[in-house]
Design an enzyme around this catalytic site. Structure first.
Site, mmCIF file in Angstrom:
data_model
loop_
_atom_site.group_PDB
_atom_site.id
_atom_site.type_symbol
_atom_site.label_atom_id
_atom_site.label_comp_id
_atom_site.label_asym_id
_atom_site.label_seq_id
_atom_site.Cartn_x
_atom_site.Cartn_y
_atom_site.Cartn_z
ATOM 1 N N LYS A 1 -5.586 7.840 0.521
ATOM 2 C CA LYS A 1 -5.665 6.218 1.042
ATOM 3 C C LYS A 1 -4.899 5.379 0.256
ATOM 4 O O LYS A 1 -4.638 5.480 -0.992
ATOM 5 C CB LYS A 1 -7.169 5.805 1.225
ATOM 6 C CG LYS A 1 -7.298 4.479 1.773
ATOM 7 C CD LYS A 1 -8.829 4.281 2.035
ATOM 8 C CE LYS A 1 -8.990 2.889 2.716
ATOM 9 N NZ LYS A 1 -10.455 2.326 2.903
ATOM 10 N N SER B 1 -11.924 0.969 7.694
ATOM 11 C CA SER B 1 -10.531 0.783 7.263
ATOM 12 C C SER B 1 -9.945 2.119 7.051
ATOM 13 O O SER B 1 -8.482 1.973 6.900
ATOM 14 C CB SER B 1 -10.567 -0.025 5.881
ATOM 15 O OG SER B 1 -11.038 0.452 4.928
ATOM 16 N N SER C 1 -16.372 2.770 6.018
ATOM 17 C CA SER C 1 -14.764 2.990 6.360
ATOM 18 C C SER C 1 -14.563 4.224 6.241
ATOM 19 O O SER C 1 -13.569 4.704 6.491
ATOM 20 C CB SER C 1 -14.030 1.980 5.176
ATOM 21 O OG SER C 1 -13.997 0.780 5.849
#
Ligand code: GLN
Length: 483
Positions: free
Chosen positions: A75, A150, A174
């Site tokens: 990420k 997210s 998330s």
């Protein structure tokens, strides 16, 4: 190759069926082929092939581990030395970190190959990946829908088989919510289990990194590398890391599952409720006992979270001032103009909204009414979980009230978007570990089952998830066109 599990890939590497360079190239080719999904902000092609070469040398000698030579994508919230780290923001579009996050360092030491950096909501604020400066990500199950957020790029990349497994972070859902919307397995560890050093801060008392993979078995392998005490993170917990794979096959006979009645209220889509019911029945067949429990303060979780998370983010994001790193506006007239325009031009609307809310909640005169009140609610919510988890071993329920929604469907209504995390947020307020597991489909879109455990019971959660994945095939489904 792209349908193999990490254990199978590791075996293939060790038995010289393919090299790490070949494997890495195969994934890079897939990433290139499915660019339209927009999963990656940066593809680190040269870096990845360089790492793969080194891993091949390591594989030829003794001392290779399970992750040696295995491609993993990160990420874009984890700082990576030499590879751009944007956190999904224009603010950091030119930022190359001078150091690696501890999580990245651990993957490097394990010999994993970093394929690149995954798309995400700006500063991890969002539930649909649509707040990213780099644009929305498509959900491979239906490219007109969002992958969740997210960690949307992370979830979509695993679902589309662009990386065997990835990292995500979970401040209010998330990891779990995108895992649910994309039909993959995600684990949000206990707060303090995985180091936050070098993981760009959103809300420091809630943020936690964790693995996202196709199966619990693969998530356990990533977790083994990610977990552990870190002197560089003052909230990291000095506690022994268990062997996460050792207990995967333990029996679930006698497991006590609690179903919080607040998780099954009228806000839950009925197709999802029936998928969860079927999943819970599967657990009964595995020997579990079911009990109804209650989390009476659940309805306060979203308001408390949005006060606390916004307050913390307003403090954390004050460091982006246009001076030290990140975006700087052109030709500032004076210092104030530099601050105002740099922040005004580089932060997106959602980030600004949170900074405004947070600054307001922390300001003199409102601090007691909002921030202190929210902290008290947080305590009540933690109390609810301790009570429930004294009656049962784990809690189960939905992850998300709906399946993947349309791109653009909720962007005009922030409150509507905040409600997407109604079943995940309370877990972060309490700091507990929780997983999302693929548990069927509603309208041809994946549904996730949430399993919440007591502090530091990640090994048990992985065992509970793995046993379910031994008797169901949901986690093995591949979206059409990505087989
Ligand atoms: N959707 C929630 C938010 O927007 C949670 C985000 C997260 O977990 N990073 O704050």
């Amino acid at each position: 190759m792209h349908n193999k599990t990490i254990t199978e890939l590791a075996k293939g590497l060790r038995e010289k069926e393919f090299s790490s360079v070949e494997l890495t190239q195969a994934y890079l080719d897939r990433i290139n082929k499915y660019q339209a999904l927009n999963c990656f902000i940066t593809v680190a092609e040269d870096h990845a092939l360089e790492q793969a070469k080194r891993s091949d040398i390591q594989l030829a000698s003794a001392g290779a581990g399970l992750l040696t030579g295995i491609p993993i994508a990160q990420k874009d919230i984890f700082c990576t030395q030499g590879i751009k780290t944007t956190c999904g923001s224009k603010m950091l579009d030119n930022f190359i970190a001078p150091y690696n996050a501890t999580v990245i360092e651990k993957f490097n030491t394990a010999g994993a190959v970093t394929l690149g950096k995954l798309n995400m909501d700006e500063f991890a604020m969002g539930s649909s990946n649509e707040t990213s400066f780099y644009g929305a990500v498509q959900n491979p199950w239906d490219t007109n829908t969002v992958p969740g957020g997210s960690s949307g790029g992370s979830a979509a990349a695993v679902a589309a088989r662009l990386s065997p497994a990835v990292t995500g972070t979970d401040t209010g859902g998330s990891i779990r919510q995108p895992a649910s919307l994309c039909g993959i397995t995600g684990l949000k560890p206990t707060y303090g289990r995985v180091s936050r050093y070098g993981m760009i801060a959103f809300a420091s008392s809630l943020d936690q990194g964790g693995p996202m993979a196709r199966s619990a078995e693969d998530a356990a392998i990533l977790m083994q590398t990610m977990a552990g005490f870190d002197t560089k993170d003052s909230t990291s917990v000095d506690r022994e890391v268990p062997n996460y794979s050792a207990g995967l096959n333990n029996s679930l006979e006698g497991l006590k599952i609690g179903l919080p009645k607040e998780f099954f209220d009228e806000g839950l889509n009925s197709d999802i409720a029936s998928a969860i019911e079927i999943a819970v029945n599967e657990y009964k067949k595995l020997g579990a006992e079911i009990k109804e429990v209650s989390l009476p303060n659940m309805k306060l979780a979203i308001p408390a979270y949005y006060v606390i998370a916004s307050a913390e983010c307003s403090a954390n994001l004050s460091r982006y001032d246009g001076v030290r790193f990140g975006y700087r506006c052109g030709d500032p007239a004076d210092l104030n103009d530099l601050y105002i325009r740099s922040r005004g031009e580089a932060f997106g609307a959602e980030v600004k909204r949170r900074i405004l809310m947070g600054t307001y909640a922390l300001s003199a005169g409102y601090y007691d009414a909002y921030y202190i009140k929210a902290q008290k609610v947080r305590r009540l919510i933690s109390g609810d979980f301790s009570q429930a988890l004294s009656e049962v071993d784990v809690l189960m329920g939905p992850v998300s009230p709906t399946t993947a929604f349309g791109i653009g469907e909720k962007t005009n209504d922030p409150i509507e978007m905040y409600l997407a995390d109604i079943y995940t947020i309370a877990v972060n307020l309490a700091g507990l570990p929780a997983m999302s597991l693929p548990a069927g489909f509603a309208n041809n879109k994946p549904v996730g089952l949430q399993v919440i455990g007591n502090y530091f019971t990640e090994d048990r959660l992985l065992n509970i998830a793995h046993q379910y994945q031994q008797v169901t095939g949901w986690h093995q489904q591949t979206p059409q066109g990505f087989e």
